[in-house]
Design an enzyme around this catalytic site. Structure first.
Site: not given
Ligand code: SAH
Length: 402
Positions: A217, A233, A255, A284, A304, A344
Site C-alpha cells: 500500500r 474488494f 465490498d 465487484a 485485491d 493471494c
Molecule cells: N483489500 C483488502 C482485503 C480484501 S479481502 C485489504 O487490503 O485489507 C477480500 C474482500 O473481498 C473481503 O472483504 C470480501 O468481503 C470481499 N469480497 C469477496 N467476494 C466479493 C465479491 N464478489 N464482490 C465484492 N467483494 C467481495
C-alpha cells in the site's frame, strides 16, 4: 534414541528423509514406514520424533494420522519436547524480526512454517493477539501457546480465530473465542502508517486485518495525489483510506460485505477523510460492469480480491476469473491509468496473473507497463523450501492506449 525425551518415533521409508533434510517440514502419509510405525498408533496431534529408515532422528514434530500431511517437523533438535520453552524461544525469535522491521507492535508475529511453528499464525494488534491454529498438533498445544505468549508479550487479550476452512483437513472444528483476558465492547484498532482502522477479530475476515499488503500500500504514495481511486474488494478500506491519506481527491471502496462497508465509513471518519471516501456494498463484477456502462473512469484502480484458486484443480477457472476481473478493471481506467492487481492464491502463478493482465490489455487494445512487482510483507517471510509460504503476488501497472 527417543529415551531422552520420551516420544514415540515416526519412521520414514528409505530415502524419504531427503526433502526434510533439504529444509522442508512436511511428511506425507505415503512416506511413512507404516510397518514400523503404523499411523493408527498415533493420536491426532501427538508429538513424535521423526526418524529416517536407519533410525537417525531428524527432529521433533507432531503427527496427524488422518491428514495427507501426516506429520510436521517443528524442531531439528531432539533435546526438547514440543513444550512451552520451545514455544517461548520461537516467539522470541519471531518477535526480534518484527521489532527490527516495525516501529509499532502491529504486524503478523508468527507466520507458521516460516517462523518454525507449522500450523500456527499469530497477528499482533498492540496488546491484543489473534491466533489461529490449522493443525491438530498446534491445536493440542493451545494452552502452552497461550502461556508462552503471556510470558513473551504480556498481552491484554488473546483471541483464537480458529475458523479457517483448511482446519477441516485435520478434522478440527471451526470456532472463534477469547483464549485469555476480558472481553470488552470497544472495537479492536489497527495502526498502519499513522492511520487507525477498526477491525473485528471474531466476526471479520481472517484474523481481522491483511497485514500482508501493508508495504504494498506504500506504493500508493507516488500514484494517487489529486486522483480518483477505485478500491475493489476493499474490506475495511486498507488500500482506499491509505490512498485518501496520500491525497487522492476521491476514493470509492467496494465490498460485498455490509459489515465491511459500514466499517469503511467509520474508518474514513476516524482518520478525517469522511468527505473523500465513500463505500458501496456490491458484487465487484456487477459493480465494475455498471461503472463501465455509465462510462465512469478512475485514475487508479485497485483489485485485491479473495483467493479465486483455493485448490489446484480450480486453477483453470481461477485464471479466467482473474483475467475477467482485470479486463473489467481496465475498462473503468482513464486513458493513462494505474492498475494495482493482486492475487493471494498460492496456486495461481505470478506469471499467469501477468499473462491474464496482458491478454486483457490486448483485448481492449491497450498497452500495459509493469512498474512494480508486489509480494507479501516481511512479517510473512517466505520459507525457501516451502513453496506454499509464498502466496501473495501482485503488480502495479500503467495502462495506456495501444
Ligand atoms: N483489500 C483488502 C482485503 C480484501 S479481502 C485489504 O487490503 O485489507 C477480500 C474482500 O473481498 C473481503 O472483504 C470480501 O468481503 C470481499 N469480497 C469477496 N467476494 C466479493 C465479491 N464478489 N464482490 C465484492 N467483494 C467481495
Amino acid at each position: 534414541m527417543s529415551d531422552e525425551i520420551q516420544l514415540p518415533a515416526l519412521y520414514l521409508k528409505r530415502g524419504e528423509d531427503t526433502r526434510l533434510r533439504a529444509g522442508h517440514l512436511w511428511v506425507f502419509s505415503n512416506e511413512v514406514d507404516v510397518q514400523r510405525s503404523p499411523l493408527g498408533g498415533f493420536e491426532p496431534g501427538q508429538a513424535c520424533v521423526i526418524a529416517d529408515s536407519r533410525d537417525k532422528p531428524i527432529g521433533v514434530g507432531y503427527v496427524n494420522p488422518n491428514s495427507l500431511i501426516c506429520a510436521r517437523l517443528v524442531s531439528r533438535g531432539i533435546e526438547h519436547a514440543l513444550d512451552r520453552s520451545l514455544l517461548v524461544h520461537r516467539l522470541k525469535v519471531a518477535l526480534a524480526l518484527r521489532e527490527r522491521l516495525y516501529e509499532e507492535p502491529w504486524y503478523r508475529l508468527v507466520f507458521g512454517e516460516s517462523d518454525g511453528l507449522p500450523g500456527l499464525t499469530i497477528d499482533r494488534f498492540g496488546d491484543v493477539l489473534v491466533a489461529q491454529t490449522t493443525t491438530a498438533g498446534m491445536e493440542r498445544l493451545k494452552d502452552a501457546i497461550t502461556e508462552a505468549a503471556l510470558k513473551v508479550l504480556k498481552p491484554r487479550q488473546l483471541w483464537w480465530k480458529n475458523d479457517a476452512s483448511i482446519r477441516s483437513m485435520e478434522n478440527l472444528p471451526a470456532y472463534a473465542d477469547l483464549g485469555y483476558g476480558e472481553a470488552v465492547a470497544a472495537p479492536l484498532i489497527v495502526r498502519e502508517a499513522g492511520l487507525e482502522f477498526e477491525c473485528d477479530p471474531v466476526g471479520g475476515q481472517k484474523t481481522g486485518w491483511f497485514y500482508d499488503q501493508r508495504g504494498n500500500r506504500d506504493h500508493l504514495r507516488a500514484l494517487v495525489k489529486g486522483k480518483r481511486v477505485l478500491d475493489m474488494f476493499s474490506y475495511l478500506g486498507g488500500w482506499g483510506i491509505r490512498a485518501a491519506a496520500f491525497g487522492a481527491s476521491e476514493v470509492v471502496c467496494v465490498d460485498a460485505s455490509q459489515s465491511a462497508v459500514d466499517a469503511i465509513g467509520r474508518n474514513a471518519q476516524r482518520n478525517g477523510f469522511g468527505d473523500r471516501v465513500s463505500a458501496v456494498r456490491a458484487d465487484a463484477f456487477d459493480y465494475l460492469k455498471a461503472l463501465r456502462e455509465q462510462r465512469e473512469r478512475f485514475d487508479v484502480v485497485i483489485l485485491d480480491p479473495p483467493a479465486f484458486v483455493k485448490r489446484k484443480k480450480d486453477l483453470a477457472e481461477g485464471r479466467i476469473a482473474y483475467r475477467r476481473l482485470n479486463e473489467l478493471g481496465m475498462q473503468v481506467l482513464e486513458r493513462d491509468g494505474i492498475l494495482i492487481t493482486c492475487s493471494c492464491s498460492y496456486h495461481m502463478p505470478r506469471a499467469s496473473l501477468l499473462d491474464g493482465v496482458q491478454q486483457a490489455a490486448r483485448h481492449l487494445d491497450r498497452q500495459a507497463q509493469l512498474l512494480v512487482d508486489l509480494q507479501q510483507g516481511p512479517d510473512h517471510p517466505v520459507h525457501p523450501a516451502i513453496a506454499e509460504t509464498d502466496y501473495l503476488k501482485g503488480f502495479v501497472l500503467r495502462v495506456l492506449p495501444a
